[in-house]
Design a protein around this motif. Structure first.
Motif, PDB file in Angstrom:
ATOM      1  N   GLY A  93       2.109   1.956  -3.061  1.00  0.00           N
ATOM      2  CA  GLY A  93       1.132   2.300  -4.634  1.00  0.00           C
ATOM      3  C   GLY A  93       0.695   2.855  -4.134  1.00  0.00           C
ATOM      4  N   LYS A  94       1.427   4.055  -3.170  1.00  0.00           N
ATOM      5  CA  LYS A  94       1.179   5.748  -3.080  1.00  0.00           C
ATOM      6  C   LYS A  94       2.742   6.717  -2.751  1.00  0.00           C
ATOM      7  CE  LYS A  94      -2.323   5.454   1.143  1.00  0.00           C
ATOM      8  NZ  LYS A  94      -2.617   5.417   3.002  1.00  0.00           N
ATOM      9  N   ASP A  95       3.135   5.587  -3.420  1.00  0.00           N
ATOM     10  CA  ASP A  95       4.394   6.167  -4.052  1.00  0.00           C
ATOM     11  C   ASP A  95       4.306   6.335  -5.048  1.00  0.00           C
ATOM     12  OD1 ASP A  95       5.383   6.217  -1.468  1.00  0.00           O
ATOM     13  OD2 ASP A  95       6.785   5.387  -1.043  1.00  0.00           O
TER      14      ASP A  95
ATOM     15  N   GLN B 216       1.433   6.466  -6.955  1.00  0.00           N
ATOM     16  CA  GLN B 216       0.219   8.179  -7.430  1.00  0.00           C
ATOM     17  C   GLN B 216       0.914   9.010  -7.164  1.00  0.00           C
ATOM     18  OE1 GLN B 216      -2.549   7.049  -4.872  1.00  0.00           O
ATOM     19  NE2 GLN B 216      -3.897   5.817  -6.169  1.00  0.00           N
ATOM     20  N   LEU B 217       2.307   9.864  -6.293  1.00  0.00           N
ATOM     21  CA  LEU B 217       2.523  10.501  -6.007  1.00  0.00           C
ATOM     22  C   LEU B 217       3.701  10.521  -6.631  1.00  0.00           C
ATOM     23  CD1 LEU B 217       3.067  12.874  -4.506  1.00  0.00           C
ATOM     24  CD2 LEU B 217       5.195  11.216  -3.069  1.00  0.00           C
ATOM     25  N   TYR B 218       4.513   9.878  -7.326  1.00  0.00           N
ATOM     26  CA  TYR B 218       5.768  10.032  -8.568  1.00  0.00           C
ATOM     27  C   TYR B 218       4.721  10.147  -9.574  1.00  0.00           C
ATOM     28  CZ  TYR B 218       8.733   9.062  -4.672  1.00  0.00           C
ATOM     29  OH  TYR B 218      10.014   9.433  -4.187  1.00  0.00           O
ATOM     30  N   ASP B 219       3.584   9.452  -9.928  1.00  0.00           N
ATOM     31  CA  ASP B 219       3.133   9.817 -11.409  1.00  0.00           C
ATOM     32  C   ASP B 219       1.926  11.675 -11.424  1.00  0.00           C
ATOM     33  OD1 ASP B 219       1.534   8.915 -13.767  1.00  0.00           O
ATOM     34  OD2 ASP B 219      -0.423   9.060 -12.576  1.00  0.00           O
TER      35      ASP B 219
ATOM     36  N   THR C 183       0.849  -1.169  -0.188  1.00  0.00           N
ATOM     37  CA  THR C 183      -0.062  -0.134  -0.121  1.00  0.00           C
ATOM     38  C   THR C 183       0.914   1.341  -0.426  1.00  0.00           C
ATOM     39  OG1 THR C 183      -1.528  -1.552   1.023  1.00  0.00           O
ATOM     40  CG2 THR C 183      -1.617   1.562   1.437  1.00  0.00           C
ATOM     41  N   SER C 184       1.983   1.673   0.990  1.00  0.00           N
ATOM     42  CA  SER C 184       2.696   1.892   0.802  1.00  0.00           C
ATOM     43  C   SER C 184       3.779   2.760  -0.415  1.00  0.00           C
ATOM     44  CB  SER C 184       3.404   2.083   1.824  1.00  0.00           C
ATOM     45  OG  SER C 184       4.788   3.051   1.862  1.00  0.00           O
TER      46      SER C 184
END
Length: 138
Positions: free
Chosen positions: A89-91, A93-96, A86-87
């Protein structure tokens, strides 16, 4: 084996009854001793059976506790993996979002700072994706 013990007790009971003609005090004492021995014998059997039952229940409780501990350990490993994924995946999304925003801003403004920001965030995005690839089951 219990049948032999019962036969022996019946024989003792019969012997006690035959000695009634001899001294009545001795006979009464023998009867009391015999009854007391039977009570102690019954108590010992009940006590032994209850102790065996209690120990068996203790073993069952211990086995169930060990099973619960094993299951919770397996679940904790899986939950830890889910937290890590999950962590990551959030990274991603942030970089995207950062890469998309940098590309749009570079296109709109032509500022070189947005291009540099874009290329600085490509490597962390690739690392996060590699991490997901390594930890995620197929």
């Amino acid at each position: 084996m219990e049948a032999a013990e019962r036969d022996e007790r019946d024989e003792q009971d019969a012997n006690i009854g035959r000695s009634e003609n001899s001294e009545p005090e001795i006979n009464a004492d023998r009867i009391k001793m015999h009854e007391s021995a039977q009570r102690v014998d019954r108590f010992a059997k009940v006590h032994f059976r209850s102790m065996v039952g209690i120990k068996f229940m203790g073993l069952l409780a211990l086995a169930s506790l060990l099973a619960v501990e094993w299951v919770s350990e397996v679940r904790s490993d899986e939950s830890q993996r889910v937290i890590e994924l999950t962590s990551l995946g959030k990274d991603v999304q942030l970089y995207d979002l950062v890469l998309t925003t940098s590309a749009r801003m570079l296109t709109l403004t032509g500022d070189v700072h947005h291009r540099d920001n874009y290329f600085l965030k490509v490597e962390p995005l690739e690392e996060a994706l590699r991490g997901i690839e390594m930890k995620a089951p197929e």
